[in-house]
Design a protein around this motif. Sequence first.
Motif, PDB file in Angstrom:
ATOM      1  N   ILE A   1       0.831  -1.208   0.000  1.00 48.84           N
ATOM      2  CA  ILE A   1       0.000   0.000   0.000  1.00 48.84           C
ATOM      3  C   ILE A   1       0.864   1.256   0.000  1.00 48.84           C
ATOM      4  O   ILE A   1       0.633   2.180  -0.788  1.00 48.84           O
ATOM      5  CB  ILE A   1      -0.971  -0.013   1.196  1.00 48.84           C
ATOM      6  N   LEU A   2       1.880   1.303   0.868  1.00 54.70           N
ATOM      7  CA  LEU A   2       2.741   2.494   0.927  1.00 54.70           C
ATOM      8  C   LEU A   2       3.515   2.683  -0.376  1.00 54.70           C
ATOM      9  O   LEU A   2       3.635   3.809  -0.872  1.00 54.70           O
ATOM     10  CB  LEU A   2       3.697   2.411   2.115  1.00 54.70           C
ATOM     11  N   ALA A   3       4.035   1.595  -0.940  1.00 56.39           N
ATOM     12  CA  ALA A   3       4.758   1.701  -2.211  1.00 56.39           C
ATOM     13  C   ALA A   3       3.832   2.200  -3.319  1.00 56.39           C
ATOM     14  O   ALA A   3       4.223   3.026  -4.141  1.00 56.39           O
ATOM     15  CB  ALA A   3       5.367   0.356  -2.590  1.00 56.39           C
ATOM     16  N   THR A   4       2.602   1.708  -3.328  1.00 59.38           N
ATOM     17  CA  THR A   4       1.630   2.160  -4.330  1.00 59.38           C
ATOM     18  C   THR A   4       1.346   3.649  -4.162  1.00 59.38           C
ATOM     19  O   THR A   4       1.330   4.400  -5.139  1.00 59.38           O
ATOM     20  CB  THR A   4       0.325   1.345  -4.219  1.00 59.38           C
ATOM     21  N   LEU A   5       1.121   4.085  -2.931  1.00 53.82           N
ATOM     22  CA  LEU A   5       0.840   5.499  -2.677  1.00 53.82           C
ATOM     23  C   LEU A   5       2.017   6.394  -3.063  1.00 53.82           C
ATOM     24  O   LEU A   5       1.821   7.530  -3.497  1.00 53.82           O
ATOM     25  CB  LEU A   5       0.477   5.719  -1.212  1.00 53.82           C
ATOM     26  N   LEU A   6       3.243   5.867  -2.919  1.00 54.35           N
ATOM     27  CA  LEU A   6       4.438   6.639  -3.293  1.00 54.35           C
ATOM     28  C   LEU A   6       4.751   6.560  -4.782  1.00 54.35           C
ATOM     29  O   LEU A   6       5.619   7.273  -5.264  1.00 54.35           O
ATOM     30  CB  LEU A   6       5.653   6.118  -2.511  1.00 54.35           C
ATOM     31  N   GLY A   7       4.062   5.659  -5.490  1.00 52.98           N
ATOM     32  CA  GLY A   7       4.376   5.457  -6.905  1.00 52.98           C
ATOM     33  C   GLY A   7       5.698   4.734  -7.095  1.00 52.98           C
ATOM     34  O   GLY A   7       6.340   4.845  -8.144  1.00 52.98           O
ATOM     35  N   LYS A   8       6.116   3.988  -6.078  1.00 51.40           N
ATOM     36  CA  LYS A   8       7.401   3.281  -6.094  1.00 51.40           C
ATOM     37  C   LYS A   8       7.239   1.934  -6.791  1.00 51.40           C
ATOM     38  O   LYS A   8       6.367   1.153  -6.441  1.00 51.40           O
ATOM     39  CB  LYS A   8       7.856   3.060  -4.655  1.00 51.40           C
ATOM     40  N   PRO A   9       8.063   1.638  -7.801  1.00 47.16           N
ATOM     41  CA  PRO A   9       7.996   0.310  -8.431  1.00 47.16           C
ATOM     42  C   PRO A   9       8.244  -0.770  -7.378  1.00 47.16           C
ATOM     43  O   PRO A   9       9.160  -0.649  -6.556  1.00 47.16           O
ATOM     44  CB  PRO A   9       9.132   0.338  -9.456  1.00 47.16           C
ATOM     45  N   HIS A  10       7.420  -1.803  -7.396  1.00 47.32           N
ATOM     46  CA  HIS A  10       7.589  -2.864  -6.415  1.00 47.32           C
ATOM     47  C   HIS A  10       7.048  -4.191  -6.913  1.00 47.32           C
ATOM     48  O   HIS A  10       6.224  -4.255  -7.812  1.00 47.32           O
ATOM     49  CB  HIS A  10       6.950  -2.487  -5.076  1.00 47.32           C
ATOM     50  N   VAL A  11       7.588  -5.242  -6.297  1.00 45.08           N
ATOM     51  CA  VAL A  11       7.172  -6.612  -6.598  1.00 45.08           C
ATOM     52  C   VAL A  11       6.518  -7.158  -5.340  1.00 45.08           C
ATOM     53  O   VAL A  11       7.078  -7.061  -4.246  1.00 45.08           O
ATOM     54  CB  VAL A  11       8.369  -7.495  -7.001  1.00 45.08           C
ATOM     55  N   VAL A  12       5.335  -7.713  -5.516  1.00 44.15           N
ATOM     56  CA  VAL A  12       4.569  -8.234  -4.390  1.00 44.15           C
ATOM     57  C   VAL A  12       4.518  -9.752  -4.459  1.00 44.15           C
ATOM     58  O   VAL A  12       4.295 -10.327  -5.525  1.00 44.15           O
ATOM     59  CB  VAL A  12       3.125  -7.676  -4.418  1.00 44.15           C
ATOM     60  N   ILE A  13       4.743 -10.379  -3.313  1.00 42.98           N
ATOM     61  CA  ILE A  13       4.600 -11.819  -3.169  1.00 42.98           C
ATOM     62  C   ILE A  13       3.466 -12.037  -2.177  1.00 42.98           C
ATOM     63  O   ILE A  13       3.446 -11.414  -1.109  1.00 42.98           O
ATOM     64  CB  ILE A  13       5.885 -12.452  -2.607  1.00 42.98           C
ATOM     65  N   ASP A  14       2.519 -12.886  -2.531  1.00 46.04           N
ATOM     66  CA  ASP A  14       1.428 -13.137  -1.600  1.00 46.04           C
ATOM     67  C   ASP A  14       1.970 -13.822  -0.358  1.00 46.04           C
ATOM     68  O   ASP A  14       2.903 -14.611  -0.414  1.00 46.04           O
ATOM     69  CB  ASP A  14       0.351 -14.012  -2.261  1.00 46.04           C
ATOM     70  N   ASN A  15       1.375 -13.520   0.789  1.00 47.47           N
ATOM     71  CA  ASN A  15       1.810 -14.165   2.021  1.00 47.47           C
ATOM     72  C   ASN A  15       1.116 -15.512   2.200  1.00 47.47           C
ATOM     73  O   ASN A  15       0.282 -15.903   1.383  1.00 47.47           O
ATOM     74  CB  ASN A  15       1.599 -13.246   3.229  1.00 47.47           C
ATOM     75  N   SER A  16       1.453 -16.224   3.250  1.00 50.47           N
ATOM     76  CA  SER A  16       0.994 -17.609   3.426  1.00 50.47           C
ATOM     77  C   SER A  16      -0.514 -17.744   3.577  1.00 50.47           C
ATOM     78  O   SER A  16      -1.069 -18.796   3.296  1.00 50.47           O
ATOM     79  CB  SER A  16       1.683 -18.236   4.636  1.00 50.47           C
ATOM     80  N   TYR A  17      -1.184 -16.702   4.010  1.00 49.43           N
ATOM     81  CA  TYR A  17      -2.626 -16.805   4.203  1.00 49.43           C
ATOM     82  C   TYR A  17      -3.432 -16.003   3.182  1.00 49.43           C
ATOM     83  O   TYR A  17      -4.623 -15.812   3.333  1.00 49.43           O
ATOM     84  CB  TYR A  17      -3.027 -16.443   5.646  1.00 49.43           C
ATOM     85  N   GLY A  18      -2.789 -15.525   2.137  1.00 51.92           N
ATOM     86  CA  GLY A  18      -3.484 -14.909   1.009  1.00 51.92           C
ATOM     87  C   GLY A  18      -3.959 -13.484   1.191  1.00 51.92           C
ATOM     88  O   GLY A  18      -4.691 -12.966   0.356  1.00 51.92           O
ATOM     89  N   LYS A  19      -3.528 -12.821   2.239  1.00 53.50           N
ATOM     90  CA  LYS A  19      -4.001 -11.461   2.522  1.00 53.50           C
ATOM     91  C   LYS A  19      -3.633 -10.477   1.408  1.00 53.50           C
ATOM     92  O   LYS A  19      -4.475  -9.714   0.945  1.00 53.50           O
ATOM     93  CB  LYS A  19      -3.415 -10.993   3.853  1.00 53.50           C
TER      94      LYS A  19
END
Length: 115
Positions: free
Chosen positions: A58-76
């Motif tokens: 969320i913070l990276a998105t709000l900053l417009g920062k390129p990022h790679v997301v990996i889902d966590n173990s419980y799918g949140k």
Amino acid sequence: ERGLAGLGAVAPRLGRGMPGRAMLARSFNATTRARVEMGLAQIDRHAVLVTDRLHGHILATLLGKPHVVIDNSYGKVGNFIEAWGTDNVTLCAADFTEAHAMAQDLATGSAVASA
């Protein structure tokens, strides 16, 4: 019974000298603000972020920062992305190995995230 009787005499004194609700709120708000600013500064120090944390995404998105997301173990994180989608600075990876490769591509400009 004896302990409860003693409590009646002590209870009125418990509030004395303790900060009021407004003071606690100010302290909490200042602490929260400092933690958010620290998180933003950490994210901002890097060209690309790799995270499996929802608030990192969320913070990276709000900053417009390129990022790679990996889902966590419980799918949140995955559920959040499924509900809200991604933007042009977010890539999704299956694991940290894939995320590392994607992050390097984002950093060098050879990969572009798509909405």
